[in-house]
Design an enzyme around this catalytic site. Structure first.
Site, PDB file in Angstrom:
ATOM      1  N   ARG A   1      21.722 -27.098   7.092  1.00 40.08           N
ATOM      2  CA  ARG A   1      21.975 -28.521   7.315  1.00 40.08           C
ATOM      3  C   ARG A   1      21.885 -28.799   8.812  1.00 40.08           C
ATOM      4  O   ARG A   1      22.223 -27.947   9.633  1.00 40.08           O
ATOM      5  CB  ARG A   1      23.384 -28.915   6.834  1.00 40.08           C
ATOM      6  CG  ARG A   1      23.504 -29.098   5.334  1.00 40.08           C
ATOM      7  CD  ARG A   1      22.813 -30.385   4.861  1.00 40.08           C
ATOM      8  NE  ARG A   1      22.918 -30.572   3.434  1.00 40.08           N
ATOM      9  CZ  ARG A   1      22.031 -30.156   2.527  1.00 40.08           C
ATOM     10  NH1 ARG A   1      20.945 -29.511   2.911  1.00 40.08           N
ATOM     11  NH2 ARG A   1      22.195 -30.419   1.254  1.00 40.08           N
TER      12      ARG A   1
ATOM     13  N   HIS B   1      12.691 -31.850   5.934  1.00 40.55           N
ATOM     14  CA  HIS B   1      13.638 -31.436   4.888  1.00 40.55           C
ATOM     15  C   HIS B   1      12.861 -31.182   3.575  1.00 40.55           C
ATOM     16  O   HIS B   1      13.160 -31.772   2.533  1.00 40.55           O
ATOM     17  CB  HIS B   1      14.723 -32.496   4.671  1.00 40.55           C
ATOM     18  CG  HIS B   1      15.943 -31.958   3.983  1.00 40.55           C
ATOM     19  ND1 HIS B   1      17.225 -32.322   4.326  1.00 40.55           N
ATOM     20  CD2 HIS B   1      16.070 -31.066   2.963  1.00 40.55           C
ATOM     21  CE1 HIS B   1      18.085 -31.687   3.537  1.00 40.55           C
ATOM     22  NE2 HIS B   1      17.413 -30.926   2.703  1.00 40.55           N
TER      23      HIS B   1
HETATM   24  P1  NDP Z   1      25.434 -20.759  -2.186  1.00 44.32           P
HETATM   25  O1  NDP Z   1      26.721 -21.486  -2.359  1.00 44.32           O
HETATM   26  O2  NDP Z   1      24.858 -20.028  -3.348  1.00 44.32           O
HETATM   27  O3  NDP Z   1      25.606 -19.692  -1.009  1.00 44.32           O
HETATM   28  C1  NDP Z   1      26.241 -19.983   0.184  1.00 44.32           C
HETATM   29  C2  NDP Z   1      26.322 -18.712   1.021  1.00 44.32           C
HETATM   30  O4  NDP Z   1      26.871 -19.057   2.304  1.00 44.32           O
HETATM   31  C3  NDP Z   1      27.248 -17.655   0.409  1.00 44.32           C
HETATM   32  O5  NDP Z   1      26.715 -16.372   0.592  1.00 44.32           O
HETATM   33  C4  NDP Z   1      28.528 -17.821   1.227  1.00 44.32           C
HETATM   34  O6  NDP Z   1      29.335 -16.656   1.342  1.00 44.32           O
HETATM   35  C5  NDP Z   1      27.973 -18.181   2.587  1.00 44.32           C
HETATM   36  N1  NDP Z   1      28.990 -18.854   3.390  1.00 44.32           N
HETATM   37  C6  NDP Z   1      29.661 -19.993   3.116  1.00 44.32           C
HETATM   38  N2  NDP Z   1      30.555 -20.262   4.078  1.00 44.32           N
HETATM   39  C7  NDP Z   1      30.450 -19.261   4.980  1.00 44.32           C
HETATM   40  C8  NDP Z   1      31.127 -18.960   6.168  1.00 44.32           C
HETATM   41  N3  NDP Z   1      32.108 -19.738   6.653  1.00 44.32           N
HETATM   42  N4  NDP Z   1      30.788 -17.835   6.843  1.00 44.32           N
HETATM   43  C9  NDP Z   1      29.810 -17.025   6.372  1.00 44.32           C
HETATM   44  N5  NDP Z   1      29.128 -17.252   5.224  1.00 44.32           N
HETATM   45  C10 NDP Z   1      29.449 -18.359   4.541  1.00 44.32           C
HETATM   46  O7  NDP Z   1      24.419 -21.804  -1.598  1.00 44.32           O
HETATM   47  P2  NDP Z   1      22.820 -21.873  -1.793  1.00 44.32           P
HETATM   48  O8  NDP Z   1      22.254 -20.560  -1.424  1.00 44.32           O
HETATM   49  O9  NDP Z   1      22.468 -22.437  -3.102  1.00 44.32           O
HETATM   50  O10 NDP Z   1      22.453 -22.995  -0.693  1.00 44.32           O
HETATM   51  C11 NDP Z   1      22.796 -22.815   0.663  1.00 44.32           C
HETATM   52  C12 NDP Z   1      22.519 -24.088   1.456  1.00 44.32           C
HETATM   53  O11 NDP Z   1      21.132 -24.268   1.633  1.00 44.32           O
HETATM   54  C13 NDP Z   1      22.957 -25.406   0.800  1.00 44.32           C
HETATM   55  O12 NDP Z   1      24.347 -25.606   0.940  1.00 44.32           O
HETATM   56  C14 NDP Z   1      22.144 -26.419   1.555  1.00 44.32           C
HETATM   57  O13 NDP Z   1      22.846 -26.814   2.724  1.00 44.32           O
HETATM   58  C15 NDP Z   1      20.896 -25.648   1.953  1.00 44.32           C
HETATM   59  N6  NDP Z   1      19.704 -26.109   1.198  1.00 44.32           N
HETATM   60  C16 NDP Z   1      18.633 -26.574   1.907  1.00 44.32           C
HETATM   61  C17 NDP Z   1      17.496 -26.970   1.264  1.00 44.32           C
HETATM   62  C18 NDP Z   1      16.323 -27.410   2.044  1.00 44.32           C
HETATM   63  O14 NDP Z   1      15.301 -27.817   1.455  1.00 44.32           O
HETATM   64  N7  NDP Z   1      16.369 -27.353   3.361  1.00 44.32           N
HETATM   65  C19 NDP Z   1      17.384 -26.932  -0.193  1.00 44.32           C
HETATM   66  C20 NDP Z   1      18.544 -26.409  -0.837  1.00 44.32           C
HETATM   67  C21 NDP Z   1      19.668 -26.018  -0.154  1.00 44.32           C
HETATM   68  P3  NDP Z   1      30.015 -15.984   0.047  1.00 44.32           P
HETATM   69  O15 NDP Z   1      28.876 -15.304  -0.685  1.00 44.32           O
HETATM   70  O16 NDP Z   1      30.992 -15.020   0.621  1.00 44.32           O
HETATM   71  O17 NDP Z   1      30.634 -17.101  -0.751  1.00 44.32           O
HETATM   72  C1  OXD Z   2      19.682 -29.409  -1.146  1.00 43.40           C
HETATM   73  C2  OXD Z   2      18.779 -29.969  -0.201  1.00 43.40           C
HETATM   74  O1  OXD Z   2      20.860 -29.272  -0.826  1.00 43.40           O
HETATM   75  O2  OXD Z   2      17.770 -30.557  -0.595  1.00 43.40           O
HETATM   76  O3  OXD Z   2      19.253 -29.082  -2.266  1.00 43.40           O
HETATM   77  O4  OXD Z   2      18.975 -29.830   0.999  1.00 43.40           O
END
Ligand code: NDP
Ligand code: OXD
Length: 320
Positions: free
Chosen positions: A235, A283
């Protein structure tokens, strides 16, 4: 509601309220995946008291309060930071984030594409082309290049596994400690410096939470090996923009691929647009695809109607 003798809804109603995302493809896909699901498209909601499920994106604050019978809020995106920022979000309705496998597949392609771009020294070839220079450069062997992924969730882990298959050395940083074969796993702020110290390519796939906002800052960049590359698709608020410009200008960071920004669309006069060592995407790293995503939503609706637990429910206290 229209319950049968077991209290199961026979004709559930879904509200589509994804602002700025055209509804038509979704309505078609929902119709094919679950013909008995009545889909209402905002603003044509009919009786608000009949809405069981809502699929939302970029809805205004307070929007979801008007549906007294809401059973589940589905986020069109994997990231729910904006949804959770709504001070009037109903607190007794589960939120399900988008976990459609095609989202992970698209993100996987994006991260692999950019990691290979860097490993094959494409920024240097592009510069040589601008200068009309003919000079062969050996690619860096992938096993000598460490890719560090912040966030090993559904997206990060898929990318990590593909990078491993291509021979990259892979490490990951998460909130909870993990043990994943062939991936060096780090967790928590305490282990962040050790994680960063070897990342020739840093990938950010974190959710935006209070803990992760601003995490891509000067202190983070300073701990990377000199000349590291950044692939950022989390983000916009993860990144302290002026710190990235300073790190690029000093050479501490060699190049950045940015898919997400504090202000989207990126303002026309933003310095990132013209920076020679930044690649910008609007994005678009992993767009939610109606064909597969509607089926993921329907799968969860069917579970809910059958009295089974929902999958991919957001942990509101963790913020993702
Ligand atoms: P998940 O919830 O599956 O995974 C999140 C990961 O981040 C987990 O491994 C989690 O750790 C880790 N995490 C969360 N908080 C912390 C922290 N404070 N310190 C260290 N690690 C942390 O999310 P997704 O993989 O599905 O998606 C991740 C992000 O990608 C979304 O939230 C979104 O912002 C972004 N996104 C962007 C897109 C784009 O087109 N640019 C499309 C889709 C998503 P743990 O395993 O320990 O819980
Ligand atoms: C998502 C994104 O969160 O598009 O899926 O960023």
């Amino acid at each position: 509601m229209n319950p049968d003798s077991q209290g199961v809804t026979l004709n559930p109603t879904l509200l589509y309220a994804c602002f700025d995302v055209p509804a038509d493809p979704w309505v078609i896909e929902f119709g094919q995946a679950m013909p008995e699901l009545a889909v209402r498209v905002w603003p044509h909601i009919g009786n608000a008291g009949e809405i069981d499920y809502a699929l939302v994106w970029n809805q205004p604050p307070g929007f979801l309060r008007q549906f007294p019978r809401l059973r589940t809020i589905f986020s069109m995106g994997a990231g729910v930071d904006r949804l959770l920022r709504d001070p009037q979000l109903p607190d007794d309705v589960p939120i399900v984030r988008m976990a459609d496998p095609s989202l992970a597949a698209r993100m996987n392609e994006f991260v692999l594409m950019r990691a290979l771009h860097y490993q094959r020294r494409m920024p240097e070839f592009e510069e040589q082309q601008r200068q009309r220079v003919w000079k062969q450069l050996h690619p860096q062997p992938p096993q000598h290049l460490t890719v560090g992924i912040m966030g090993l969730g559904r997206l990060g882990l898929a990318c990590a596994q593909s990078l491993l298959m291509l021979g990259f050395s892979v490490r990951g940083w998460t909130r909870s400690q993990k043990a994943i074969p062939r991936i060096a796993c780090f967790s928590g702020l305490q282990q962040l410096p050790a994680f960063l110290a070897r990342c020739g390519i840093l990938v950010c796939l974190l959710p935006l939470t209070l803990e992760t906002a601003g995490i891509l800052n000067a202190a983070c960049f300073d701990q990377l090996p000199r000349g590291a590359r950044l692939i950022h698709a989390g983000r916009g608020e993860h990144l302290v923009e002026e710190d990235l410009i300073a790190a690029l200008d000093s050479g501490q960071v060699d190049h950045a691929t940015l898919d997400v920004f504090r202000t989207e669309p990126l303002p026309i006069d933003h310095p990132f647009w013209a920076h020679p060592r930044i690649t910008i995407l609007p994005h678009a790293a992993a767009l939610t695809e109606p064909h597969t995503a509607a089926r993921a939503v329907v799968g969860n609706i069917r579970r809910n109607l059958a009295g089974e637990g929902l999958l991919h429910v957001v942990d509101r206290s963790a913020g993702y």
